[in-house]
Design a protein around this motif. Structure first.
Motif, PDB file in Angstrom:
ATOM      1  N   UNK A 210       0.871  -1.189   0.000  1.00 43.01           N
ATOM      2  CA  UNK A 210       0.000   0.000   0.000  1.00 43.01           C
ATOM      3  C   UNK A 210       0.897   1.224   0.000  1.00 43.01           C
ATOM      4  N   UNK A 211       0.574   2.203  -0.840  1.00 40.64           N
ATOM      5  CA  UNK A 211       1.376   3.417  -0.902  1.00 40.64           C
ATOM      6  C   UNK A 211       0.634   4.583  -0.235  1.00 40.64           C
ATOM      7  N   UNK A 212       1.281   5.224   0.739  1.00 45.48           N
ATOM      8  CA  UNK A 212       0.704   6.408   1.360  1.00 45.48           C
ATOM      9  C   UNK A 212       0.937   7.624   0.462  1.00 45.48           C
ATOM     10  N   UNK A 213       0.221   8.707   0.742  1.00 42.97           N
ATOM     11  CA  UNK A 213       0.312   9.895  -0.111  1.00 42.97           C
ATOM     12  C   UNK A 213       1.662  10.594  -0.038  1.00 42.97           C
ATOM     13  N   UNK A 214       2.360  10.429   1.067  1.00 44.43           N
ATOM     14  CA  UNK A 214       3.676  11.041   1.237  1.00 44.43           C
ATOM     15  C   UNK A 214       4.478  10.187   2.208  1.00 44.43           C
ATOM     16  N   UNK A 215       5.795  10.285   2.126  1.00 47.13           N
ATOM     17  CA  UNK A 215       6.649   9.449   2.957  1.00 47.13           C
ATOM     18  C   UNK A 215       6.456   9.704   4.446  1.00 47.13           C
ATOM     19  N   UNK A 216       6.033  10.939   4.820  1.00 44.37           N
ATOM     20  CA  UNK A 216       5.874  11.235   6.250  1.00 44.37           C
ATOM     21  C   UNK A 216       4.561  10.708   6.802  1.00 44.37           C
ATOM     22  N   UNK A 217       3.689  10.201   5.934  1.00 41.85           N
ATOM     23  CA  UNK A 217       2.423   9.643   6.384  1.00 41.85           C
ATOM     24  C   UNK A 217       2.570   8.143   6.622  1.00 41.85           C
ATOM     25  N   UNK A 218       2.055   7.683   7.757  1.00 38.48           N
ATOM     26  CA  UNK A 218       2.025   6.260   8.059  1.00 38.48           C
ATOM     27  C   UNK A 218       0.601   5.760   8.100  1.00 38.48           C
ATOM     28  N   UNK A 219       0.435   4.464   8.353  1.00 37.96           N
ATOM     29  CA  UNK A 219      -0.890   3.835   8.436  1.00 37.96           C
ATOM     30  C   UNK A 219      -1.126   3.406   9.879  1.00 37.96           C
ATOM     31  N   UNK A 233      -6.706   4.544   7.460  1.00 38.99           N
ATOM     32  CA  UNK A 233      -6.296   5.858   7.945  1.00 38.99           C
ATOM     33  C   UNK A 233      -4.836   6.094   7.590  1.00 38.99           C
ATOM     34  N   UNK A 234      -4.534   7.286   7.089  1.00 41.27           N
ATOM     35  CA  UNK A 234      -3.157   7.736   6.953  1.00 41.27           C
ATOM     36  C   UNK A 234      -2.974   8.926   7.877  1.00 41.27           C
ATOM     37  N   UNK A 250      -9.873   1.448   0.363  1.00 40.32           N
ATOM     38  CA  UNK A 250      -8.821   0.699  -0.333  1.00 40.32           C
ATOM     39  C   UNK A 250      -9.324  -0.686  -0.703  1.00 40.32           C
ATOM     40  N   UNK A 251      -8.793  -1.211  -1.818  1.00 36.24           N
ATOM     41  CA  UNK A 251      -9.236  -2.506  -2.328  1.00 36.24           C
ATOM     42  C   UNK A 251      -8.026  -3.409  -2.562  1.00 36.24           C
ATOM     43  N   UNK A 252      -7.795  -4.398  -1.665  1.00 38.22           N
ATOM     44  CA  UNK A 252      -6.644  -5.287  -1.827  1.00 38.22           C
ATOM     45  C   UNK A 252      -6.930  -6.510  -2.694  1.00 38.22           C
ATOM     46  N   UNK A 274      -5.275  -0.628  -4.478  1.00 40.26           N
ATOM     47  CA  UNK A 274      -5.899   0.579  -5.006  1.00 40.26           C
ATOM     48  C   UNK A 274      -6.608   1.332  -3.881  1.00 40.26           C
ATOM     49  N   UNK A 275      -6.583   2.653  -3.961  1.00 42.61           N
ATOM     50  CA  UNK A 275      -7.221   3.427  -2.904  1.00 42.61           C
ATOM     51  C   UNK A 275      -7.910   4.658  -3.485  1.00 42.61           C
ATOM     52  N   UNK A 276      -8.919   5.133  -2.748  1.00 39.90           N
ATOM     53  CA  UNK A 276      -9.668   6.341  -3.117  1.00 39.90           C
ATOM     54  C   UNK A 276      -9.818   7.196  -1.870  1.00 39.90           C
TER      55      UNK A 276
END
Length: 341
Positions: A210-219, A233-234, A250-252, A274-276
């Motif tokens: 899963x890819x977050x919107x930015x490197x500083x964001x975690x899950x 949640x990010x 998100x859809x895994x 995939x995520x929205x």
């Protein structure tokens, strides 16, 4: 996960409507038209449990939520305590201490209540997932892939491992989300590990990226939906600015199994989850909320826990909670959302 402390700055005077206590919680109410986005609205928030104690235990540091079989709420503290809360008032009704096999406290972050009432709880220091009885007795411990263990045993960083936990596929599959990327993986790409239930035990199964919107964001949290999709949640923090918290669908189901991929570096052939975007919580109405430190929206804090508590008028009822880290400039706050997916 505990986040860095920043300069304390009170951003607004405390409104009487948002002044909440443990014994008599006032709640900021909002009509359903108070939209955060076309998909999400904020009904209300509650600071009822902020800086309170129950039975000699500090009620805070809350990192996960779950609905128990009797309809009450379970709230997990990352300081090794599991609270039961009244679902309507949030008043604590019991607390169970949690420890590891040697009697040491956990950095407990993720929570699932299984269909037999046992508690599945992550600790992000090893990381680990243990099964506990309702009285806090350890029943079992799940296997963890070597690469997901904290260095030097594996490639993970301590306090950046299993944060989210959820049951999928009618309870047949358990999924845990890493908070941040492994060493050797591209920053912002985090791994979701699953286990399959087999003869009453959970065995290692597929893994997804899963890819977050930015490197500083975690899950910090994930929650499964009946159709196999996830709410994710990010969350991140920027000193002097405050928290970023976003909610995704998100859809895994068509993602690549990455359990055999040593390094995730954006290579072709790997289909990410995939995520929205459903909403950025900063876009929600403030409803009179105040913050004790700089925030893009005074409603925001260090949101870590999430549970789907029901359905109303075709929308999911989603409850969020923030982890105050037992810090004077942070708040234990519950957020009542309605989410259309």
């Amino acid at each position: 996960m505990q986040l860095r402390t920043v300069l304390a700055t009170t951003t607004a005077a405390l409104a009487a409507a948002a002044c909440l206590t443990a014994t008599g919680p006032a709640q900021a109410a909002a009509p359903e038209s108070h939209a955060c986005s076309p998909s999400v609205s904020l009904d209300r928030f509650s600071d009822a449990l902020d800086k309170t104690t129950y039975d000699g235990t500090f009620v805070g540091n809350l990192s996960a939520l779950a609905v128990d079989r009797d309809g009450s709420l379970a709230a997990l503290s990352d300081r090794s305590s599991l609270f039961s809360l009244d679902a309507k008032t949030l008043a604590p009704t019991s607390v169970v201490p949690l420890v590891d096999e040697k009697g040491a406290a956990l950095d407990s972050e993720g929570l699932v209540i299984d269909r037999d009432g046992t508690r599945l709880i992550t600790s992000e220091t090893e990381p680990s997932i243990r099964r506990y009885g309702t009285d806090g007795t350890i029943l079992d411990r799940l296997p963890v892939p070597a690469s997901l263990q904290v260095a030097p045993a594996g490639r993970a960083t301590s306090n950046q491992t299993f944060e989210g936990l959820t049951l999928m596929n009618g309870g047949r599959t358990l999924l845990a989300s890493m908070e941040y990327a492994l060493s050797g993986d591209t920053a912002g790409i985090v791994r979701f590990q699953t286990w399959r239930r087999h003869h009453g035990r959970f065995e290692l199964a597929a893994q997804y990226a899963y890819r977050t919107d930015a490197a500083f964001l975690g899950v910090p949290e994930v929650q499964a939906l009946p159709d196999g999709r996830l709410l994710v949640l990010e969350r991140g923090f920027t000193s002097g600015v405050g928290n970023t918290v976003r909610l995704y669908l998100a859809d895994p189901r068509h993602a690549t199994d990455t359990s055999g991929v040593e390094n995730l570096t954006g290579q072709s052939g790997v289909r990410l989850i995939k995520k929205t975007l459903l909403t950025d919580i900063a876009s929600c109405p403030t409803l009179g909320a105040t913050a004790k430190q700089p925030q893009p929206n005074p409603l925001l804090d260090n949101i870590e826990g999430m549970a789907v508590t029901g359905v109303s008028k075709g929308r999911l009822k989603v409850l969020l909670v923030s982890d105050d880290n037992q810090n004077a400039v942070q708040t234990t706050r519950f957020y009542y959302l309605r989410v259309r997916v």
